[in-house]
Design a protein around this motif. Structure first.
Motif, mmCIF file in Angstrom:
data_model
loop_
_atom_site.group_PDB
_atom_site.id
_atom_site.type_symbol
_atom_site.label_atom_id
_atom_site.label_comp_id
_atom_site.label_asym_id
_atom_site.label_seq_id
_atom_site.Cartn_x
_atom_site.Cartn_y
_atom_site.Cartn_z
ATOM 1 N N SER A 33 3.823 10.078 -7.304
ATOM 2 C CA SER A 33 4.786 10.422 -8.355
ATOM 3 C C SER A 33 4.071 10.782 -9.657
ATOM 4 O O SER A 33 4.535 11.642 -10.415
ATOM 5 N N VAL A 34 2.955 10.122 -9.930
ATOM 6 C CA VAL A 34 2.191 10.391 -11.151
ATOM 7 C C VAL A 34 1.671 11.824 -11.164
ATOM 8 O O VAL A 34 1.683 12.502 -12.202
ATOM 9 N N ILE A 35 1.219 12.312 -10.006
ATOM 10 C CA ILE A 35 0.551 13.623 -9.959
ATOM 11 C C ILE A 35 1.415 14.728 -9.372
ATOM 12 O O ILE A 35 0.972 15.870 -9.311
ATOM 13 N N ALA A 36 2.654 14.399 -8.949
ATOM 14 C CA ALA A 36 3.509 15.398 -8.289
ATOM 15 C C ALA A 36 3.736 16.598 -9.206
ATOM 16 O O ALA A 36 4.324 16.451 -10.290
ATOM 17 N N PRO A 37 3.325 17.796 -8.789
ATOM 18 C CA PRO A 37 3.463 18.971 -9.663
ATOM 19 C C PRO A 37 4.840 19.627 -9.596
ATOM 20 O O PRO A 37 5.192 20.411 -10.463
ATOM 21 N N THR A 38 5.616 19.331 -8.550
ATOM 22 C CA THR A 38 6.920 19.973 -8.374
ATOM 23 C C THR A 38 8.005 18.933 -8.115
ATOM 24 O O THR A 38 7.728 17.792 -7.727
ATOM 25 N N TYR A 39 9.245 19.373 -8.309
ATOM 26 C CA TYR A 39 10.394 18.504 -8.072
ATOM 27 C C TYR A 39 10.455 18.048 -6.621
ATOM 28 O O TYR A 39 10.731 16.882 -6.339
ATOM 29 N N GLY A 40 10.206 18.957 -5.692
ATOM 30 C CA GLY A 40 10.261 18.620 -4.271
ATOM 31 C C GLY A 40 9.275 17.540 -3.892
ATOM 32 O O GLY A 40 9.598 16.620 -3.134
ATOM 33 N N LEU A 41 8.047 17.640 -4.417
ATOM 34 C CA LEU A 41 7.041 16.623 -4.122
ATOM 35 C C LEU A 41 7.391 15.290 -4.781
ATOM 36 O O LEU A 41 7.131 14.228 -4.216
ATOM 37 N N LEU A 42 8.006 15.347 -5.959
ATOM 38 C CA LEU A 42 8.377 14.099 -6.641
ATOM 39 C C LEU A 42 9.472 13.362 -5.864
ATOM 40 O O LEU A 42 9.382 12.148 -5.669
ATOM 41 N N ILE A 43 10.493 14.084 -5.410
ATOM 42 C CA ILE A 43 11.565 13.410 -4.678
ATOM 43 C C ILE A 43 11.047 12.897 -3.331
ATOM 44 O O ILE A 43 11.463 11.833 -2.854
ATOM 45 N N SER A 44 10.079 13.610 -2.726
ATOM 46 C CA SER A 44 9.462 13.133 -1.475
ATOM 47 C C SER A 44 8.686 11.844 -1.728
ATOM 48 O O SER A 44 8.747 10.901 -0.927
ATOM 49 N N ALA A 45 7.971 11.793 -2.849
ATOM 50 C CA ALA A 45 7.215 10.585 -3.207
ATOM 51 C C ALA A 45 8.156 9.418 -3.467
ATOM 52 O O ALA A 45 7.872 8.270 -3.095
ATOM 53 N N ARG A 46 9.307 9.708 -4.099
ATOM 54 C CA ARG A 46 10.293 8.653 -4.372
ATOM 55 C C ARG A 46 10.858 8.094 -3.060
ATOM 56 O O ARG A 46 11.033 6.880 -2.925
ATOM 57 N N ILE A 47 11.144 8.959 -2.112
ATOM 58 C CA ILE A 47 11.692 8.505 -0.825
ATOM 59 C C ILE A 47 10.651 7.684 -0.073
ATOM 60 O O ILE A 47 10.973 6.648 0.532
ATOM 61 N N LEU A 48 9.374 8.120 -0.118
ATOM 62 C CA LEU A 48 8.301 7.344 0.514
ATOM 63 C C LEU A 48 8.218 5.951 -0.096
ATOM 64 O O LEU A 48 8.112 4.947 0.619
ATOM 65 N N THR A 49 8.286 5.884 -1.419
ATOM 66 C CA THR A 49 8.245 4.592 -2.105
ATOM 67 C C THR A 49 9.430 3.722 -1.689
ATOM 68 O O THR A 49 9.288 2.515 -1.471
ATOM 69 N N ALA A 50 10.608 4.343 -1.580
ATOM 70 C CA ALA A 50 11.827 3.607 -1.240
ATOM 71 C C ALA A 50 11.748 2.973 0.141
ATOM 72 O O ALA A 50 12.362 1.935 0.387
ATOM 73 N N CYS B 283 0.840 -1.210 0.000
ATOM 74 C CA CYS B 283 0.000 0.000 0.000
ATOM 75 C C CYS B 283 0.876 1.261 0.000
ATOM 76 O O CYS B 283 0.593 2.224 -0.730
ATOM 77 N N ILE B 284 1.951 1.255 0.810
ATOM 78 C CA ILE B 284 2.888 2.387 0.824
ATOM 79 C C ILE B 284 3.507 2.567 -0.558
ATOM 80 O O ILE B 284 3.624 3.687 -1.083
ATOM 81 N N PHE B 285 3.892 1.447 -1.163
ATOM 82 C CA PHE B 285 4.499 1.468 -2.490
ATOM 83 C C PHE B 285 3.535 2.055 -3.523
ATOM 84 O O PHE B 285 3.916 2.897 -4.346
ATOM 85 N N ILE B 286 2.280 1.630 -3.478
ATOM 86 C CA ILE B 286 1.269 2.116 -4.425
ATOM 87 C C ILE B 286 1.033 3.617 -4.227
ATOM 88 O O ILE B 286 0.977 4.378 -5.206
ATOM 89 N N ILE B 287 0.915 4.047 -2.979
ATOM 90 C CA ILE B 287 0.676 5.462 -2.692
ATOM 91 C C ILE B 287 1.848 6.312 -3.180
ATOM 92 O O ILE B 287 1.670 7.373 -3.800
ATOM 93 N N GLY B 288 3.073 5.846 -2.917
ATOM 94 C CA GLY B 288 4.260 6.588 -3.348
ATOM 95 C C GLY B 288 4.316 6.768 -4.853
ATOM 96 O O GLY B 288 4.618 7.858 -5.362
#
Length: 425
Positions: free
Chosen positions: A115-132, A106-111
């Motif tokens: 990433s699909v909808i992240a509008p900024t670089y900061g949010l994308l890297i945060s989503a990547r770290i959450l997924t990791a 579930c964490i992986f799916i949310i992350g």
């Protein structure tokens, strides 16, 4: 109504019977379907980790950042795996393993959805770290669960089936996902990964049984297992194996283009061939580890060191270079299932923290290997990279031999202690 065979004395139900059927002699020839659900999860994780490499220009252009900034999406993910695995394990160690797998997916799916909808670089890297954060713990728990779904003589083979998801992701998932991203936008690639995560999640819920685990080990016991010298040594050996891999793998394209003389567009097909090699190595390594664990690991590390040293010479011939790279891929991933089983064998009472921490160690090895390869290029030239990698693999081999020596010494010591009281009579 079906009969549940509930045992009031233990609180366990027919879930045990469901698992037992998978272990009956008639079921031994094929791995259970439940393993496939874990393999799909590992496949999706492999895509998430590596797909960004082929989409860096697309991401940089879309989010108005430089290529080096976009490259931090790779670094951030690696650090998320290294730090996240032990931290998440500490906070979730009391959760039953099937429920934990569901939570992690579930964490992986949310992350990935973020990433699909992240509008900024900061949010994308945060989503990547959450997924990791889900990466190392899912593979660690998945490996432990895999060993419980098969007979004892097929434990390493079962682990290799799960880890095969990572290698197959490099052959099929990453090229296909990169193609989707280049045609439909990089966000669509993460959308495809999210769908794979959902498929794995439903498979885990539907097909993986609830296996009785007893009282979970407390954190103190988990930590004591992790910091035992033998366990730390095997984690270091695993980091050495991954370091030797990424020292070469990170710079394989310039080596093939500048030294072997391949056109850049042909390197893709060589990497696909390497992907088949690492998948074959993963499966063969699992079989060999089930047969003779330590001898197969020692021989494998020796072959790995020799092949890397030979690559320094064979890179100058295009045909020999391709053959050596394929064989190197087989040897490089042949060590992975055996190392995981070695760690599980040494931490039987509380394997979770040690097994998930192995993925932290492996990712730190990846980062160190890439750094050492860059150091080699700067100071001694591109052709010297395989030699540095061979030295790293040789150090891993020495570590294995020392680990075996210490194990045999301890066994002799324990045997002497057991005999001593008898001789006193």
């Amino acid at each position: 109504m079906s009969k549940t065979n509930f045992d009031p004395s233990t609180g366990e139900s027919a879930e045990r019977e469901h698992t037992a059927k998978a272990l009956e002699p008639g079921h031994r020839k094929a791995f259970p379907l439940s393993l496939l659900c874990l393999t799909i999860g590992a496949f999706a994780i492999g895509m998430t980790e590596f797909i960004i490499m082929g989409l860096l220009p697309n991401v940089a252009n879309d989010l108005n950042v430089s290529i080096p900034q976009a490259g931090q999406l790779i670094t951030g993910y690696a650090l998320g795996v290294a730090v996240g695995a032990p931290i998440l394990t500490v906070f979730t160690h009391k959760i039953p393993q099937k429920k934990l797998l569901v939570l992690l997916m579930c964490i992986f799916i949310i992350g990935n959805a973020l990433s699909v909808i992240a509008p900024t670089y900061g949010l994308l890297i945060s989503a990547r770290i959450l997924t990791a954060f889900a990466h190392g713990t899912f593979l660690g728990v998945g490996s432990i669960m895999a060993t419980k779904l098969v007979t004892p003589d097929r434990r390493a083979g079962a682990v290799s089936v799960v880890l095969a998801g990572l290698t197959i992701a490099n052959i099929i998932g990453v090229p296909f996902g990169t193609f989707i991203g280049q045609q439909l936008g990089w966000r669509s690639s993460f959308g495809a990964i999210t769908i794979l995560g959902v498929i794995s999640l439903f498979g885990i819920i539907r097909f993986i049984p609830v296996i009785p685990q007893g009282t979970p080990a407390n954190l103190g016991q988990q930590f004591r297992n992790l910091i035992r010298p033998q366990v730390l040594l095997v984690l270091l050996i695993g980091a050495m194996g991954c370091g030797s891999l990424f020292a070469v793998f990170t710079y394989i394209t310039p080596m093939l283009v500048d030294i072997s003389g391949f056109a850049e567009q042909n390197v893709t097909w060589i990497l696909v061939l390497l992907g088949f090699g690492v998948t074959l190595g993963n499966m063969v390594g699992g079989r060999l580890a089930d047969w003779k664990l330590m001898p197969s690991l020692i021989v494998n590390f020796g072959i790995l060191a020799v092949l890397l040293a030979a690559l320094t010479l064979t890179l100058h011939n295009s045909v020999l270079a391709v053959i050596t790279i394929f064989l190197w891929g087989v040897a490089a991933f042949g060590i992975m299932p055996g190392l995981q089983i070695r760690i599980m064998n040494m931490t039987r009472e509380a394997p979770l923290l040690a097994t998930t921490s192995s993925h932290s160690a492996f990712n730190l090895g990846n980062a160190a290997g890439a750094y050492i390869g860059g150091f080699a290029i700067t100071h001694t030239g591109l052709i010297s990279v395989p030699i540095y990698a061979a030295v790293i693999a040789a150090i891993g081999l020495l570590g294995l031999l020392f680990s075996l020596f210490m194990h045999d010494k301890k066994s002799l010591s324990d045997g002497a202690e057991n005999i001593q009281p008898m001789s006193a009579h």
